[in-house]
Design a protein around this motif. Structure first.
Motif, PDB file in Angstrom:
ATOM      1  N   THR A   1       0.861  -1.181   0.000  1.00  0.00           N
ATOM      2  CA  THR A   1       0.000   0.000   0.000  1.00  0.00           C
ATOM      3  C   THR A   1       0.898   1.233   0.000  1.00  0.00           C
ATOM      4  OG1 THR A   1      -1.769  -1.118   1.199  1.00  0.00           O
ATOM      5  CG2 THR A   1      -1.776   1.284   1.229  1.00  0.00           C
ATOM      6  N   GLY A   2       0.651   2.143  -0.956  1.00  0.00           N
ATOM      7  CA  GLY A   2       1.468   3.348  -1.063  1.00  0.00           C
ATOM      8  C   GLY A   2       0.633   4.608  -0.989  1.00  0.00           C
ATOM      9  N   SER A   3       0.978   5.516  -0.084  1.00  0.00           N
ATOM     10  CA  SER A   3       0.300   6.809   0.042  1.00  0.00           C
ATOM     11  C   SER A   3       1.058   7.837  -0.787  1.00  0.00           C
ATOM     12  CB  SER A   3       0.249   7.256   1.504  1.00  0.00           C
ATOM     13  OG  SER A   3      -0.557   6.378   2.271  1.00  0.00           O
ATOM     14  N   MET A   4       0.363   8.475  -1.743  1.00  0.00           N
ATOM     15  CA  MET A   4       1.051   9.378  -2.665  1.00  0.00           C
ATOM     16  C   MET A   4       0.162  10.555  -3.031  1.00  0.00           C
ATOM     17  SD  MET A   4       2.727   6.562  -5.234  1.00  0.00           S
ATOM     18  CE  MET A   4       3.569   5.110  -4.550  1.00  0.00           C
ATOM     19  N   PRO A   5       0.751  11.751  -3.184  1.00  0.00           N
ATOM     20  CA  PRO A   5      -0.016  12.879  -3.714  1.00  0.00           C
ATOM     21  C   PRO A   5      -0.327  12.647  -5.191  1.00  0.00           C
ATOM     22  CG  PRO A   5       2.300  13.479  -3.480  1.00  0.00           C
ATOM     23  CD  PRO A   5       2.149  12.121  -2.868  1.00  0.00           C
ATOM     24  N   GLU A   6      -1.374  13.310  -5.676  1.00  0.00           N
ATOM     25  CA  GLU A   6      -1.808  13.100  -7.061  1.00  0.00           C
ATOM     26  C   GLU A   6      -0.705  13.364  -8.078  1.00  0.00           C
ATOM     27  OE1 GLU A   6      -5.918  14.033  -8.475  1.00  0.00           O
ATOM     28  OE2 GLU A   6      -5.950  15.227  -6.637  1.00  0.00           O
ATOM     29  N   ARG A   7       0.160  14.311  -7.787  1.00  0.00           N
ATOM     30  CA  ARG A   7       1.180  14.693  -8.769  1.00  0.00           C
ATOM     31  C   ARG A   7       2.120  13.553  -9.116  1.00  0.00           C
ATOM     32  NH1 ARG A   7       3.235  17.259  -3.793  1.00  0.00           N
ATOM     33  NH2 ARG A   7       5.252  16.271  -3.282  1.00  0.00           N
ATOM     34  N   PHE A   8       2.185  12.523  -8.252  1.00  0.00           N
ATOM     35  CA  PHE A   8       3.111  11.414  -8.482  1.00  0.00           C
ATOM     36  C   PHE A   8       2.409  10.174  -9.034  1.00  0.00           C
ATOM     37  CE2 PHE A   8       6.470   8.347  -7.379  1.00  0.00           C
ATOM     38  CZ  PHE A   8       7.599   9.078  -7.692  1.00  0.00           C
ATOM     39  N   GLY A   9       1.094  10.238  -9.206  1.00  0.00           N
ATOM     40  CA  GLY A   9       0.335   9.049  -9.567  1.00  0.00           C
ATOM     41  C   GLY A   9       0.756   8.408 -10.872  1.00  0.00           C
ATOM     42  N   ARG A  10       0.943   9.215 -11.929  1.00  0.00           N
ATOM     43  CA  ARG A  10       1.290   8.640 -13.229  1.00  0.00           C
ATOM     44  C   ARG A  10       2.632   7.906 -13.169  1.00  0.00           C
ATOM     45  NH1 ARG A  10       0.031   9.916 -18.865  1.00  0.00           N
ATOM     46  NH2 ARG A  10      -1.398  11.524 -18.143  1.00  0.00           N
ATOM     47  N   THR A  11       3.580   8.468 -12.439  1.00  0.00           N
ATOM     48  CA  THR A  11       4.881   7.809 -12.314  1.00  0.00           C
ATOM     49  C   THR A  11       4.757   6.490 -11.570  1.00  0.00           C
ATOM     50  OG1 THR A  11       6.144   9.864 -12.423  1.00  0.00           O
ATOM     51  CG2 THR A  11       7.176   8.017 -11.285  1.00  0.00           C
ATOM     52  N   ALA A  12       4.008   6.486 -10.470  1.00  0.00           N
ATOM     53  CA  ALA A  12       3.852   5.263  -9.679  1.00  0.00           C
ATOM     54  C   ALA A  12       3.186   4.163 -10.489  1.00  0.00           C
ATOM     55  CB  ALA A  12       3.043   5.565  -8.418  1.00  0.00           C
ATOM     56  N   VAL A  13       2.199   4.532 -11.291  1.00  0.00           N
ATOM     57  CA  VAL A  13       1.529   3.536 -12.119  1.00  0.00           C
ATOM     58  C   VAL A  13       2.485   3.015 -13.193  1.00  0.00           C
ATOM     59  CG1 VAL A  13      -0.357   3.168 -13.746  1.00  0.00           C
ATOM     60  CG2 VAL A  13      -0.759   4.444 -11.649  1.00  0.00           C
ATOM     61  N   GLY A  14       3.284   3.918 -13.772  1.00  0.00           N
ATOM     62  CA  GLY A  14       4.258   3.487 -14.769  1.00  0.00           C
ATOM     63  C   GLY A  14       5.252   2.490 -14.206  1.00  0.00           C
TER      64      GLY A  14
END
Length: 752
Positions: free
Chosen positions: A227-240
Motif C-alpha cells: 500500500t502506497g500513500s502518494m499525492p496526485e502529482r506522483f500518480g502517473r509515475t507510480a503507475v508506470g
C-alpha cells in the motif's frame, strides 16, 4: 501522438464514406480540390480522457482561410427536411447546425465552448490552430425543428412529415463507448483563381473516458501487494513503475496506490497503514515520526506558477489580431510573485495583486504578452483581464488545497522578503483581520494565504486536481467573450501537474539579472546543490548558480528501515520482497519511465538513492512491532510534528528548518529484469514509456484524505470516477459591467 491526414476534397456535396468528409462547394463545377493537412497533437483522440489537452493544426490552406469546429455525433444524423418543400435535406451545413450544439462537458460542468467567431489563419505560420481539450458528456436534450422524429410540430393533413407524438428530444453522448467527431468547418474566400469554398471535415474522431486509471497487463492485487500513500502529482509515475514490473509477466501489481495529502500520507506510513509514501520535503510535513525510515530520492520536481490562457500576440492574414495560447515563459520577479499571492484579488487595477498588472507596471513592460492583453469590452479592464478576474467568485489565482511541499518550497523561498507580507484586509465590520499587514512567513497549505476569511482572495484553492482544472477550463479553451482580447488565469502547482495539463510555468530570477524557467536542465542544475537534512532526507539548497531553477525539490519514497510485519507482528516475507523490487526498480530502470514533467536524478543523487534503498528492511521485526504499537498511540516524546506549519498556518521555520523528531531514519525472474536496467536497452525503455504513457492518473474531488486513488486491478480493469455528480455545477460568467459593479460594491464594504 501526432496524426496527419491529407484530405482530398472534390466537387460533389455529400459524405465520403471512408473519411466522413463532406464538401459544400460555393460555386460552379470549376472549383478546384482543396488540399490541406490536419495534424492532431497532445492527446491520442481515440484513447483520451475528459480534459486531455488537444491541439488541432490545419496546414496548407490559402490566405484568408478561416475555420471553426463543433462536437458532432458519429455518425452525423441525416433526417432533416427542407422547410417549405419538406423534401429530404442532406446538407451537411444544415445538419451540423441542427445537431452539433449545446454539448455539456462533464469535467467543467458547463457547456463545452467552441470559438464564438471563426478563427483566421496565422500570417506568421500560415497555419490555423485550435488549442482545446477532449470533452466527455452529452448534448442538452432539445427539439430539432425539421427532424420528423424530434420536431415539436404536430402532424396534420397539411403537414404529414412530423412523427413525434411522444415529444422526444434529441441528444447524443460522447464517451468511451460512443465516439464523436471534432467537425471542422473550413471557409476559403473567393479569389481571382477561383470561387469561395466551404468544407466540412470530420476526420478527427475521439473517444473520451472519465478521469481515472487505465491499467494494462498486470495480474491484480495479491498477498504481496504493498500500500502506497502518494499525492496526485506522483500518480502517473507510480503507475508506470507498477506497469514496468508486473506487465511483462502479468504478475501481481507491486503497489496499490492511495491518494493522500503528504501530511496524511506520512501519518499513514508512520502507523503502518501504508508501506511506502511519497513526499517532496522529507519529514517536514509529518505530524509524528515514530517509524524508522529511509527517504529515497526518486525524481526532481519543482513548484511553479503556471500561466493558463491566451494573448493576442499573432496576426491574421487580414492584419487583425489573433489570440495564441500562451506558450512562452513569462518573467516574474520575486516581489511580483509575492504581491500576486499576498495582496488580494480585489481591484487589480489599483492595489489588488500589489498593482503588478496595471498598465505600465514593470511586470507588464517586461512581458509583451501581458501588455497585449486588454479588457474584452473596455481597455480600462486590462489589469482585471491580466489578473484573471472575470467574475465575483473567482479572482484569477488557484491551486490545490491541502498540506503539500508545493507551497512549502515557495513560501520558504519568499520568507523574509519585504514584499512577502499581507495587504490590508478587513472583515464585514471593517475590523482589520488577524495577520493583515503582517509577514506571511512559511505556509504549507495554499488556503492559509486567505487568513481564514472567505473575502480574502489571495488564492482561491480547490480540492483535488480535477477541480483546479475545472476552475481554469474557460481560459484553457479561450473561446468565451472574456477571451476576445486575451485572457489569463494563474495556478500555483508543480511542474509535473503543469506539464500534464499543458500549462506554461513562469520564469523566475536567476540571481544574475536574468530569468530561469523550470526545465530538465535547470532542475538538474539545482540538484547539484544538496544537503542531508536532520531527518535523513536529501534536500536542495539555494545556490548562486544562474542555470538552476530556484524552486526545485526532490520527490522521495519513504520506506521503513525495519521489516514489514502484520498485525500480529509476524514478518511479511512476500511484501518485503515486493518492496525491495519496487524500490530498486524506482532507483534504476524507473528513472526512464517517469511521468510528464518529472526529471530523472543526476548521477550523485541516483547513487544516494541506491544507498538509501539498501538500508530498507535491515532492522528487526521486534523493532517493527514496537514501532507499530507506539505509532498508533504515540506519547509526547514520540511525536515531533512541524508545529503550525503542518496545519497549513504560517510557521516561523521553513524547508530544512529545525525538526523535533524521535525516529531515526529478493526478486523473481520477472522482477530481476526490471532491477537490472540501470542502463536499459532501447527496446525496454520504449516499452516502459509506452506503458506509462497509457496511464491516466485519477483526479479526485473530496476533502481531507482524498480517498483511494483507485486500486490497480486486473488486466481488464478500468476504474472510472463518477461523472458530473462528483463535481459542482458552474454557471456562465456575468457581463463585464456587472462584474465591475459587484467588485466595487464588495471593495467598498471591505476597505477600512
Amino acid at each position: 501522438m501526432n496524426r496527419f491526414r491529407r484530405v482530398a476534397h472534390v466537387l460533389a456535396a455529400g459524405v465520403l464514406a471512408v473519411l466522413g468528409v463532406a464538401v459544400v462547394p460555393a460555386a460552379s463545377a470549376q472549383t478546384q480540390p482543396l488540399n490541406y493537412q490536419v495534424q492532431v497533437t497532445g492527446a491520442d483522440p481515440m484513447n483520451a480522457q475528459d480534459g486531455d489537452p488537444l491541439r488541432i493544426t490545419v496546414s496548407g490552406l490559402p490566405a484568408g482561410a478561416t475555420a471553426n469546429y463543433s462536437v458532432c455525433p458519429l455518425p452525423l444524423r441525416d433526417s432533416l427536411v427542407k422547410p417549405g418543400t419538406w423534401a429530404h435535406d442532406p446538407s451537411v451545413a444544415a445538419r451540423v447546425t441542427a445537431y452539433c450544439k449545446n454539448f455539456n462537458d462533464e469535467l467543467s460542468g458547463t457547456e463545452f465552448k467552441t470559438p464564438t467567431e471563426d478563427v483566421g489563419r496565422s500570417a506568421t505560420t500560415h497555419d490555423l490552430v485550435f488549442d482545446t481539450y477532449v470533452p466527455r458528456g452529452a448534448r442538452t436534450p432539445a427539439t430539432i425543428a425539421f427532424d420528423p422524429d424530434f420536431t415539436a410540430l404536430k402532424k396534420t393533413e397539411a403537414l404529414k412529415w412530423p412523427n413525434n407524438p411522444d415529444h422526444k428530444q434529441y441528444s447524443f453522448p460522447c464517451d468511451e463507448n460512443h465516439p464523436c467527431t471534432m467537425m471542422l468547418r473550413i471557409v476559403v474566400p473567393a479569389t481571382a483563381a477561383g470561387p469561395a469554398q466551404t468544407v466540412f471535415d470530420s476526420s478527427i474522431t475521439f473517444r473520451a473516458s472519465a478521469p481515472g486509471l487505465k491499467i494494462k497487463g498486470c495480474g491484480g492485487v495479491g498477498a504481496g501487494t504493498l500500500t502506497g500513500s502518494m499525492p496526485e502529482r506522483f500518480g502517473r509515475t507510480a503507475v508506470g513503475w507498477n506497469q514496468m514490473i508486473c506487465a511483462p509477466k502479468k504478475t501481481v501489481q507491486p503497489v496499490n496506490i492511495v491518494n493522500e495529502s503528504e501530511d496524511v500520507g506520512l501519518t499513514s506510513f508512520d502507523k503502518g497503514e501504508s508501506d511506502v509514501q511519497v513526499t517532496g520535503s522529507g519529514g517536514t510535513l509529518a505530524a509524528q515520526q515514530v517509524r524508522a525510515r529511509s527517504y529515497i530520492p526518486t525524481a526532481l520536481n519543482a513548484t511553479v506558477l503556471a500561466a493558463v490562457g491566451w494573448a493576442p500576440t499573432d496576426r491574421r492574414d487580414d492584419g487583425g489580431s489573433l489570440n495564441s495560447r500562451l506558450a512562452d515563459n513569462l518573467k516574474f520577479g520575486w516581489d511580483e510573485l509575492a504581491d500576486l499571492l499576498s495582496k488580494g484579488g480585489l481591484s487589480p487595477d489599483s492595489t489588488g495583486r500589489g498593482g503588478i498588472f496595471t498598465d505600465g507596471s514593470a511586470l507588464v513592460r517586461r512581458n509583451p504578452a501581458l501588455a497585449a492583453i486588454s479588457g474584452a469590452a473596455n481597455a480600462l479592464l486590462s489589469p482585471n483581464t491580466r489578473a484573471g478576474q472575470f467574475t465575483t467568485d473567482f479572482f484569477g489565482v488557484t491551486g490545490e488545497i491541502g498540506t503539500s511541499t508545493v507551497p512549502l518550497v515557495l513560501s520558504s523561498r519568499l520568507n523574509g522578503m519585504p514584499a512577502w507580507k499581507y495587504g490590508t484586509f478587513v472583515d464585514l465590520d471593517k475590523q482589520k483581520l488577524k495577520g493583515s499587514d503582517g509577514p506571511v512567513g512559511v505556509v504549507t497549505d495554499l488556503n492559509a494565504l486567505n487568513l481564514g476569511d472567505g473575502g480574502v482572495h489571495n488564492v482561491d484553492a480547490k480540492t483535488g486536481q480535477v477541480n483546479v482544472r475545472k476552475q481554469v477550463s474557460n481560459v484553457t479553451l479561450g473561446t468565451g467573450n472574456e477571451c476576445k482580447k486575451g485572457c489569463l488565469n494563474w495556478v500555483v502547482t508543480d511542474l509535473a501537474t503543469a506539464t500534464e495539463n499543458g500549462w506554461t510555468p513562469v520564469a523566475l530570477p536567476n540571481g544574475k539579472g536574468g530569468y530561469v524557467a523550470p526545465t530538465p536542465k535547470s532542475l538538474q542544475a539545482a540538484a547539484a546543490h544538496t544537503e542531508q537534512a536532520k531527518d535523513g532526507s536529501v534536500r536542495i539548497v539555494p545556490s548562486e548558480d544562474p542555470e538552476a531553477y530556484p524552486l526545485t525539490f526532490i520527490e522521495s519514497l519513504t520506506a521503513p528501515l525495519n521489516p514489514l510485519v502484520d498485525a500480529s507482528c509476524a514478518p511479511e516475507a512476500a511484501k518485503q520482497a515486493q518492496l525491495a523490487t519496487f524500490l530498486k526498480a524506482a532507483a534504476n530502470g524507473g528513472q526512464n519511465s517517469l511521468g510528464p514533467g518529472l526529471v530523472p536524478l543526476p548521477p550523485d543523487l541516483l547513487s544516494a538513492a541506491q544507498a538509501a534503498v539498501a538500508k530498507v528492511g535491515t532492522g528487526t521485526a521486534a523493532d517493527s512491532c514496537h514501532e507499530q504499537k507506539e505509532a498508533r498511540n504515540p506519547g509526547s516524546a514520540a511525536t515531533g510534528g512541524p508545529g503550525a506549519a503542518a496545519g497549513g498556518s504560517p510557521s516561523s521555520s521553513g524547508l530544512g528548518g529545525p525538526l523535533a523528531r524521535s525516529g531515526s531514519n529478493g526478486p523473481g525472474a520477472a522482477e530481476a529484469a526490471a532491477l537490472a536496467i540501470k542502463a536499459p536497452t532501447q527496446a525496454s525503455v520504449q516499452e516502459a514509456r509506452s506503458l506509462a504513457a497509457a496511464v491516466k492518473v485519477p483526479l479526485f474531488p473530496g476533502a481531507g484524505v482524498l480517498g483511494a486513488l483507485i486500486p490497480l486491478l486486473a488486466l481488464v480493469a478500468l476504474v472510472l470516477l463518477p461523472s458530473t455528480t462528483g463535481y459542482l455545477t458552474a454557471g456562465k460568467p456575468l457581463p463585464a459591467w456587472m462584474n465591475r459593479l459587484a467588485e466595487r460594491v464588495v471593495a467598498l464594504r471591505r476597505r477600512a
